[in-house]
Scaffold this motif. Structure first.
Motif, mmCIF file in Angstrom:
data_model
loop_
_atom_site.group_PDB
_atom_site.id
_atom_site.type_symbol
_atom_site.label_atom_id
_atom_site.label_comp_id
_atom_site.label_asym_id
_atom_site.label_seq_id
_atom_site.Cartn_x
_atom_site.Cartn_y
_atom_site.Cartn_z
ATOM 1 N N LYS A 9 0.809 -1.220 0.000
ATOM 2 C CA LYS A 9 0.000 0.000 0.000
ATOM 3 C C LYS A 9 0.838 1.266 0.000
ATOM 4 C CE LYS A 9 -3.972 0.029 2.068
ATOM 5 N NZ LYS A 9 -5.055 0.023 3.082
ATOM 6 N N CYS A 76 1.256 -13.558 1.000
ATOM 7 C CA CYS A 76 0.021 -12.782 0.852
ATOM 8 C C CYS A 76 -0.754 -12.881 2.162
ATOM 9 C CB CYS A 76 -0.817 -13.284 -0.319
ATOM 10 S SG CYS A 76 -1.315 -15.017 -0.190
ATOM 11 N N PRO A 80 -8.537 -9.891 5.062
ATOM 12 C CA PRO A 80 -8.487 -8.522 4.525
ATOM 13 C C PRO A 80 -8.130 -7.448 5.539
ATOM 14 C CG PRO A 80 -10.437 -9.671 3.713
ATOM 15 C CD PRO A 80 -9.844 -10.541 4.784
ATOM 16 N N ASP A 85 0.438 -2.702 7.176
ATOM 17 C CA ASP A 85 0.981 -2.170 5.920
ATOM 18 C C ASP A 85 2.449 -1.765 6.039
ATOM 19 O OD1 ASP A 85 -1.235 -2.388 4.099
ATOM 20 O OD2 ASP A 85 -2.222 -0.768 5.178
ATOM 21 N N HIS A 102 -2.512 -5.739 1.241
ATOM 22 C CA HIS A 102 -3.013 -4.413 1.609
ATOM 23 C C HIS A 102 -4.047 -4.586 2.714
ATOM 24 C CE1 HIS A 102 -2.081 -1.943 -2.258
ATOM 25 N NE2 HIS A 102 -1.301 -3.019 -2.240
ATOM 26 N N ASP A 105 -8.549 -4.782 2.044
ATOM 27 C CA ASP A 105 -8.940 -5.315 0.739
ATOM 28 C C ASP A 105 -10.426 -5.680 0.709
ATOM 29 O OD1 ASP A 105 -6.708 -5.231 -0.875
ATOM 30 O OD2 ASP A 105 -5.920 -7.150 -0.197
ATOM 31 N N ASP A 106 -11.046 -5.501 -0.465
ATOM 32 C CA ASP A 106 -12.359 -6.109 -0.670
ATOM 33 C C ASP A 106 -12.143 -7.539 -1.160
ATOM 34 O OD1 ASP A 106 -11.738 -5.984 -3.407
ATOM 35 O OD2 ASP A 106 -12.963 -4.210 -3.748
ATOM 36 N N SER A 109 -9.990 -7.894 -4.518
ATOM 37 C CA SER A 109 -8.569 -7.571 -4.406
ATOM 38 C C SER A 109 -7.848 -8.550 -3.481
ATOM 39 C CB SER A 109 -8.374 -6.133 -3.924
ATOM 40 O OG SER A 109 -9.015 -5.907 -2.689
ATOM 41 N N TYR A 110 -8.564 -9.031 -2.466
ATOM 42 C CA TYR A 110 -7.981 -10.037 -1.571
ATOM 43 C C TYR A 110 -7.564 -11.270 -2.370
ATOM 44 C CZ TYR A 110 -7.887 -13.814 1.911
ATOM 45 O OH TYR A 110 -7.532 -14.908 2.661
ATOM 46 N N ARG A 113 -4.573 -10.976 -4.829
ATOM 47 C CA ARG A 113 -3.236 -11.061 -4.231
ATOM 48 C C ARG A 113 -2.861 -12.509 -3.888
ATOM 49 N NH1 ARG A 113 -3.230 -5.592 -4.087
ATOM 50 N NH2 ARG A 113 -5.058 -4.701 -3.044
#
Length: 421
Positions: A9, A76, A80, A85, A102, A105-106, A109-110, A113
């Motif tokens: 991030k 990873c 979420p 970070d 990050h 994450d939603d 995006s989770y 990654r």
């Protein structure tokens, strides 16, 4: 070695992350001992590892040890809201480790990654919740031929893996690190016990003493939370579905009852079961005004959040990591950390001293897979007892504690049957 990649991030946080990682490392003597051994022996040389874990300072030190042993690590996040970070930035920029994480994450995006970590074509998977294993068995089956085996950190993941094995769906051997005595007896009990209450206190700043705290589940995590809540002066109620655990909670001095009966008197409700909708619509209807709900199980399904939203007239955020739902009858019900792991959503997770043993198990289990994958079947294994004992011995040595050793006579007696009264 392949070039490392990262998706973080804020690179500007790297220095703060390094300070946090080094602070934790000072509290992780077993990992430090393993790091020295790994640097010399390189037991994971050339092995590609994808790890889906909470990206915290403690996890960073596991990644450092695996790298010291020669592994190429792609990390990873396994939740979420669990990523620190600054730690992710430090791993990428100061330690040269591939990290894709990050905080906040939603869902899309989770998982993107997780896919990025799997793009490293791992030979060993390390999971906390079995999301990587699930992806490998569904959307990334092309990678399965490369997999030698994997490890699983938490109860929820082990439950999923055993279900896969029972269905004949598990395609490679897994080691249930969660089931090691030096993991669940200490991490789950002392780690979850302390960090869960830490998350609740950071989110709310409420006084625990004198409050009725209801804990759903009396496994190792529930035992720890109950013990810490009682230590802070709470009046503890335990709910269970397992009669043996319910009996144990009763004999430990806690009130045991059904959740529907506990709900009207509960000030703080904490779920630690690993199951779905433990707090359901009929419980929500009985909770008292102002009740705080927190979850310390792996997934955000233990509290039925869709049912809560449907029964409410609106939601506000009176404090960070607190959502207050206004029910149609005027009651206010508060949820911490979006119903996710409160110890990581609202705090920093387990203390490094307890993660020291858990992650030592992870590192040694990875080496065990590398050395023995040809003889392992597609099933879930417990951590070999000799590795568990090694971790305990290293921890005792780091504490300056010595213990007795059996004499040859005593060893022979314990293995014999001839002697009696």
């Amino acid at each position: 070695m392949t070039a490392y990649l990262y998706d973080i991030k804020d690179p500007a946080l790297a220095e703060a992350g390094t300070n946090r990682i080094e602070w934790a490392y000072a509290e992780m003597p077993v990992l430090r001992l393993l790091a020295d051994r790994f640097v010399a022996a390189r037991p994971l040389a050339g092995i590609r590892i994808a790890a889906c874990l909470h990206v915290t300072a403690e996890t960073a030190n596991l990644a450092r040890v695996l790298t010291a042993g020669g592994a190429e690590v792609a990390l990873c996040a396994s939740n979420p809201l669990s990523t620190q970070d600054d730690v992710a930035a430090s791993l990428a920029l100061h330690y040269g480790i591939s990290v894709f994480a990050h905080r906040g994450d939603d869902n899309d995006s989770y998982y993107s990654r997780l896919h990025a970590a799997l793009d490293s074509r791992p030979q060993i998977s390390i999971d906390d919740g079995a999301d990587l294993v699930n992806l490998l068995h569904t959307k990334r089956r092309d990678l399965l031929p490369d997999i030698l085996g994997g490890t699983e950190e938490t109860t929820t993941g082990v439950i999923r893996l055993r279900a896969m094995a029972a269905d004949g769906a598990l395609e490679y051997p897994m080691i249930a690190v969660n089931d090691a005595a030096t993991k669940h007896m200490f991490d789950n009990r002392y780690g979850t016990g302390q960090s869960t209450l830490d998350g609740v206190l950071r989110a709310t700043n409420v006084l625990i003493a004198g409050k009725v705290v209801t804990i759903c589940g009396y496994g190792w995590c529930g035992r720890g939370v109950a013990m810490r809540a009682a230590g802070l002066g709470a009046k503890v109620i335990v709910t269970e579905v397992n009669p043996v655990r319910a009996l144990e909670a009763s004999m430990d001095g806690f009130r045991v009852m059904q959740l529907i009966d506990a709900a009207p008197q509960t000030d703080l409700l904490i779920t630690v079961t690993g199951d779905k909708h433990v707090v359901d619509s009929h419980h929500l209807a009985k909770l008292k005004d102002g009740c705080i709900m927190a979850n310390s199980g792996h997934f955000d399904v233990e509290i039925n959040l869709p049912a809560l939203k449907a029964a409410s007239s609106g939601v506000t955020a009176p404090r960070p990591n607190v959502e207050e739902y206004r029910m149609h009858d005027g009651r206010r019900l508060r949820v911490l950390g979006e119903g996710r792991l409160v110890n990581l959503a609202a705090a920093e997770g387990h203390p490094p001293a307890v993660m020291d043993m858990s992650f030592a198990n992870q590192a040694l289990a990875a080496v065990h897979i590398r050395n023995n994958h040809n003889t392992l079947a597609k099933q879930v294994y417990t951590v070999p007892e000799e590795l568990d004992m090694e971790v305990a011995s290293l921890k005792l040595a780091s504490l300056g504690t010595t213990i007795d050793v059996l004499t040859p006579e005593q060893e022979a007696y314990l293995k014999s049957w001839q002697e009696g009264t």
